[in-house]
Design a protein around this motif. Sequence first.
Motif: not given
Length: 452
Positions: A186-190, A176-181
């Motif tokens: 790393i691309p933000i995917l929400g 979650n941390y990687l993809f949200i922030f």
Amino acid sequence: MSLDKRDRKLTLFALTWPIFIELFLHMLMGNADTLMLSQYSDNSVAAVGVSNQILNILIVMFGFVATGTTILIAQQLGANQHKSASEVAAVSLVANLIFSILISVVVVIFSDQLLRIMDLPQELIPDAAVYLQFVGGFAFIQAIIMTIGAVLRSYGYTKDTMYVTIAMNILNIVGNYLFIFGPFGIPILGVEGVAISTIVSRFIGLLVITYLLMKRVSFSVNFKTVFELPVHHIKNLLKIGVPSAGEHLAYNTSQMVITYFITILGAEALTTKVYAQNLMMLIFLFAIALSQGTQIIVGRMIGARDYEGAYRRCLKSFYLAMTISTSMAILFSTFSDSLFGVFTNNQEIIKVGGTLLLLTIILEPGRAFNLVIISALRAAGDVKFPTYMGILSMAAISIPVAYVLGVHFEFGLAGIWIAFIVDEWVRGILMLMRWKSRVWMTKGFIGEKAAS
């Protein structure tokens, strides 16, 4: 006949504390998604919340096999029928794998239609559809984890499932941390990132828990010959699982209908409901853990024909669950502003949420009735009565009262919470009367009936 020396070591505390930690971490995973997404947008929280409402129904559908597995294995171990117990484990795993793959395919194909049935606001549909397709499409992974977990818990290995859940949560939060922030470029995917994180963590958890199953349980049957096993194992699973699933399905269906009512109140009300229920999960998980531990012990006592011991065990667990649930509800209500402040700075959400947690002080003791006593009734083979009463109460009380108070008289979420209170207490009192009537003692040992 009494439980053998090894089985007597499975005390309620020894069974329950790992289940409690496991449940806490399962709920933490959901709360982690909500908390992290709240930093992304409130709309994404509402979208994922509605998608999870649909996914919860899938979990109920998968859970009917897991419920039957837990009770049958517990009864057979209590009666020292170890070969039959391992046969049930093998049959349940294969059955739930086939069933869950079919359901996952259906969810992917009809995800848009399912969301439109919920009358979701148009601005929430894109995020909700992405989450539902990703997580729903791989829901069969969760189904197998649930089934293996049921087998391990029935054999007393509650710590194993706890450790797997810990690992899954850590992986999920990191993802979650990687993809949200989006650290390290790393691309933000929400919402899409949260869905990917959930799937990957569950897949790794499946690999680990499968290894533990092979290590802990000695199967007396080869999985290649599982379809040659006596058909009464499937019949017994259905006999327990289908009515149990019916009660859960009725509850989740009523929650979907009530969520539809809440969408009428607006996106803010929907977000408030998601935050409030995430907090409430932390309150009633004590009662859930006690109910699951009690179910295993009562099941073994029924297998060992210790009906009086089963009767006393259920009531002791119920009183303990009611006391803990009420105390936790009071604590959460006292600090409601701070708790909601973790998720949002919207003062209207915090204010309404505080009212909901105040009402929860009345709601949670009623829920304790149903969680503990219904689990004990199922373990004793009395599975139809809770189902009939659950469907009747939700159709006659929960849904209509929620609409009348929440929508018609415009009491909003407070009116809907009052409907929850009336439903839980009416059903709960009926369940307590059923247990004290001792009618369940006539149901006997399910495995023995089918085998005879």
